[in-house]
Scaffold this active site. Sequence first.
Site, PDB file in Angstrom:
ATOM      1  N   GLY A 158      -2.246  17.092   5.897  1.00 21.23           N
ATOM      2  CA  GLY A 158      -2.127  15.994   4.921  1.00 21.23           C
ATOM      3  C   GLY A 158      -3.213  14.946   5.147  1.00 21.23           C
ATOM      4  O   GLY A 158      -4.113  15.125   5.974  1.00 21.23           O
ATOM      5  N   MET A 159      -3.089  13.837   4.444  1.00 18.87           N
ATOM      6  CA  MET A 159      -4.152  12.836   4.491  1.00 18.87           C
ATOM      7  C   MET A 159      -4.280  12.203   5.893  1.00 18.87           C
ATOM      8  O   MET A 159      -5.355  12.189   6.482  1.00 18.87           O
ATOM      9  CB  MET A 159      -3.875  11.765   3.438  1.00 18.87           C
ATOM     10  CG  MET A 159      -5.106  11.121   2.937  1.00 18.87           C
ATOM     11  SD  MET A 159      -4.868  10.274   1.380  1.00 18.87           S
ATOM     12  CE  MET A 159      -3.294   9.489   1.552  1.00 18.87           C
ATOM     13  N   THR A 170       5.052  23.774   7.395  1.00 18.95           N
ATOM     14  CA  THR A 170       6.306  23.874   6.646  1.00 18.95           C
ATOM     15  C   THR A 170       6.186  24.929   5.541  1.00 18.95           C
ATOM     16  O   THR A 170       7.157  25.212   4.866  1.00 18.95           O
ATOM     17  CB  THR A 170       6.669  22.514   6.005  1.00 18.95           C
ATOM     18  OG1 THR A 170       5.573  22.083   5.197  1.00 18.95           O
ATOM     19  CG2 THR A 170       6.978  21.462   7.045  1.00 18.95           C
ATOM     20  N   CYS A 212       0.671   0.411   8.005  1.00 20.65           N
ATOM     21  CA  CYS A 212      -0.783   0.253   8.040  1.00 20.65           C
ATOM     22  C   CYS A 212      -1.218  -1.209   7.915  1.00 20.65           C
ATOM     23  O   CYS A 212      -2.114  -1.668   8.622  1.00 20.65           O
ATOM     24  CB  CYS A 212      -1.426   1.085   6.939  1.00 20.65           C
ATOM     25  SG  CYS A 212      -0.579   0.961   5.366  1.00 20.65           S
ATOM     26  N   GLN A 248      -3.907  -3.920  -1.245  1.00 19.92           N
ATOM     27  CA  GLN A 248      -3.744  -2.613  -0.617  1.00 19.92           C
ATOM     28  C   GLN A 248      -4.327  -1.469  -1.451  1.00 19.92           C
ATOM     29  O   GLN A 248      -4.174  -1.415  -2.670  1.00 19.92           O
ATOM     30  CB  GLN A 248      -2.261  -2.373  -0.311  1.00 19.92           C
ATOM     31  CG  GLN A 248      -1.756  -3.359   0.727  1.00 19.92           C
ATOM     32  CD  GLN A 248      -0.326  -3.148   1.168  1.00 19.92           C
ATOM     33  OE1 GLN A 248       0.403  -4.107   1.316  1.00 19.92           O
ATOM     34  NE2 GLN A 248       0.080  -1.910   1.403  1.00 19.92           N
ATOM     35  N   SER A 304      -4.811   4.777  -1.255  1.00 21.52           N
ATOM     36  CA  SER A 304      -4.427   5.787  -0.250  1.00 21.52           C
ATOM     37  C   SER A 304      -3.070   5.490   0.378  1.00 21.52           C
ATOM     38  O   SER A 304      -2.372   6.420   0.780  1.00 21.52           O
ATOM     39  CB  SER A 304      -5.489   5.865   0.843  1.00 21.52           C
ATOM     40  OG  SER A 304      -5.642   4.600   1.457  1.00 21.52           O
ATOM     41  N   PRO A 322     -26.828  -2.730 -24.436  1.00 22.82           N
ATOM     42  CA  PRO A 322     -26.651  -4.045 -23.793  1.00 22.82           C
ATOM     43  C   PRO A 322     -26.463  -5.172 -24.812  1.00 22.82           C
ATOM     44  O   PRO A 322     -25.977  -6.250 -24.467  1.00 22.82           O
ATOM     45  CB  PRO A 322     -27.949  -4.251 -23.008  1.00 22.82           C
ATOM     46  CG  PRO A 322     -28.714  -2.994 -23.107  1.00 22.82           C
ATOM     47  CD  PRO A 322     -28.161  -2.169 -24.209  1.00 22.82           C
ATOM     48  N   LYS A 372       8.420  -5.416   5.960  1.00 25.14           N
ATOM     49  CA  LYS A 372       7.860  -4.808   7.180  1.00 25.14           C
ATOM     50  C   LYS A 372       6.925  -5.774   7.906  1.00 25.14           C
ATOM     51  O   LYS A 372       6.802  -5.729   9.127  1.00 25.14           O
ATOM     52  CB  LYS A 372       7.083  -3.536   6.826  1.00 25.14           C
ATOM     53  CG  LYS A 372       7.968  -2.345   6.488  1.00 25.14           C
ATOM     54  CD  LYS A 372       7.109  -1.163   6.029  1.00 25.14           C
ATOM     55  CE  LYS A 372       7.979   0.027   5.659  1.00 25.14           C
ATOM     56  NZ  LYS A 372       7.173   1.135   5.080  1.00 25.14           N
ATOM     57  N   ARG A 422      -1.065  -3.917  -4.806  1.00 28.31           N
ATOM     58  CA  ARG A 422      -1.929  -2.722  -4.862  1.00 28.31           C
ATOM     59  C   ARG A 422      -3.152  -3.071  -5.697  1.00 28.31           C
ATOM     60  O   ARG A 422      -3.032  -3.642  -6.791  1.00 28.31           O
ATOM     61  CB  ARG A 422      -1.163  -1.575  -5.518  1.00 28.31           C
ATOM     62  CG  ARG A 422      -1.880  -0.255  -5.454  1.00 28.31           C
ATOM     63  CD  ARG A 422      -1.804   0.409  -4.102  1.00 28.31           C
ATOM     64  NE  ARG A 422      -0.471   0.839  -3.742  1.00 28.31           N
ATOM     65  CZ  ARG A 422      -0.073   1.076  -2.487  1.00 28.31           C
ATOM     66  NH1 ARG A 422      -0.910   0.916  -1.472  1.00 28.31           N
ATOM     67  NH2 ARG A 422       1.158   1.455  -2.235  1.00 28.31           N
ATOM     68  N   HIS A 453      -7.296  -1.375   3.248  1.00 23.93           N
ATOM     69  CA  HIS A 453      -6.421  -2.492   2.920  1.00 23.93           C
ATOM     70  C   HIS A 453      -7.116  -3.798   3.321  1.00 23.93           C
ATOM     71  O   HIS A 453      -7.756  -3.866   4.380  1.00 23.93           O
ATOM     72  CB  HIS A 453      -5.110  -2.401   3.699  1.00 23.93           C
ATOM     73  CG  HIS A 453      -4.154  -1.360   3.190  1.00 23.93           C
ATOM     74  ND1 HIS A 453      -4.378  -0.588   2.085  1.00 23.93           N
ATOM     75  CD2 HIS A 453      -2.931  -0.982   3.658  1.00 23.93           C
ATOM     76  CE1 HIS A 453      -3.348   0.226   1.884  1.00 23.93           C
ATOM     77  NE2 HIS A 453      -2.454   0.003   2.837  1.00 23.93           N
TER      78      HIS A 453
HETATM   79  N1  HSE Z   1       3.018   1.448   2.801  1.00 23.87           N
HETATM   80  C1  HSE Z   1       1.614   1.372   2.794  1.00 23.87           C
HETATM   81  C2  HSE Z   1       1.058   1.290   1.403  1.00 23.87           C
HETATM   82  C3  HSE Z   1       0.974   2.548   3.473  1.00 23.87           C
HETATM   83  O1  HSE Z   1       1.787   1.623   0.467  1.00 23.87           O
HETATM   84  O2  HSE Z   1      -0.087   0.911   1.234  1.00 23.87           O
HETATM   85  C4  HSE Z   1       1.610   3.078   4.689  1.00 23.87           C
HETATM   86  O3  HSE Z   1       1.809   2.169   5.722  1.00 23.87           O
END
Ligand code: HSE
Length: 372
Positions: A11-12, A37, A135, A162, A165, A193, A244, A267, A274
């Site tokens: 994954g990422m 998995t 993060c 944020q 990703s 232009p 958090k 976001r 971030h």
């Molecule tokens: N929750 C964070 C976000 C990423 O949505 O940017 C993971 O910590």
Amino acid sequence: MMKVGFIGWRGMVGSVLMERMLAEKDFSGFEPVFATTSQIGQAGPDIGMKIPPLKDAFDPAMLKTMDIIVTCQGSDYTKKMYPLLRKSGWNGYWLDAASALRMEAGSVIILDPVNRTVIDQALADGKKDFIGGNCTVSLMLMGIGVLFQKNLIEWMTSMTYQAASGAGAKNMRELVSQMDMIGRASEEYLKDPESDIADLDRRVLQTMNHERFPVQHFGAPLAGSVIPWIDSPMENGQTREEWKGSAETNKILQTKSMIPIDGICVRIGAMRCHSQALTIKLTKDVPVDEIRGLISESNEWVKVIPNTKEDTLKYLSPAHVTGTLTVPVGRIRKMNLGREYLTLFTVGDQLLWGAAEPIRRMLLILLDHISS
Ligand code: HSE
């Protein structure tokens, strides 16, 4: 030889972890076992050594033979397999990038450049669950953790910017698809232009609000816009991401009394860095130069950026920081609110210090601890 099981390495976060481990030549002195998995029996990743075919990540008997399990598979996997393994008597180390176990009493949130003493004490106490932090929190602490450690923070607000990703790989694609659609729809006006800016503006807006604009993952346009909501709602009006900030920071630092932290998490259309604007109420009037000095000496990755336009544009942006471990802290100044009010801006790669790097470093700490 110690056995380390890796789950979710494709994954990422997992693939950034693999990249970093390869770059640092970490695959030595232990036996890596890769599990999956979905692709049992297939070949594992190329780590420059012979490894067995992929094992079943849902096989408790296999997992129980591991000394350390490193998972970047996500909270659903953790919730399914962790209790099962612990109930079966498995006593190995669980190293996890997901949030599921973070706030459990027995877990330690890891960010060793900031809380190595907490980690060492936990190891001495026989704790076995080490979890990567949120993060935004980890990146903020990499930047200004020293101000907490020196008891200089009475309270703090964090207004975040944020990256896509943080919401997942599909969201990163959706952001670029949104940009692409806006770009293509605007082409005729961009080419000319002399065209009326109002026409260009109208075209962008129509495109963003068109029913075919891709918003399946974000739920709203992000390119050309912002989304001031991240994660699920809490009863007090915060989002979980905002909650958090305080809960995890205080847990990482093991503060004796709770230092209040709050803000709005937003976001924005960055890919994987971030950023955060912090307002800090200091416990005393500390000169800005002293604060800059404390921050710049706190760890080898933080970089104080002079409060000039030139330096800010050059060094204090996702475009500059992405893909690096550098955590720039800039725009540092006292606010007009009073001598004890400090503001600053910081940026960090959400997949490196925000996710993979603390896990990579903790694995090394565990291997060292077990073998000593
Ligand atoms: N929750 C964070 C976000 C990423 O949505 O940017 C993971 O910590």
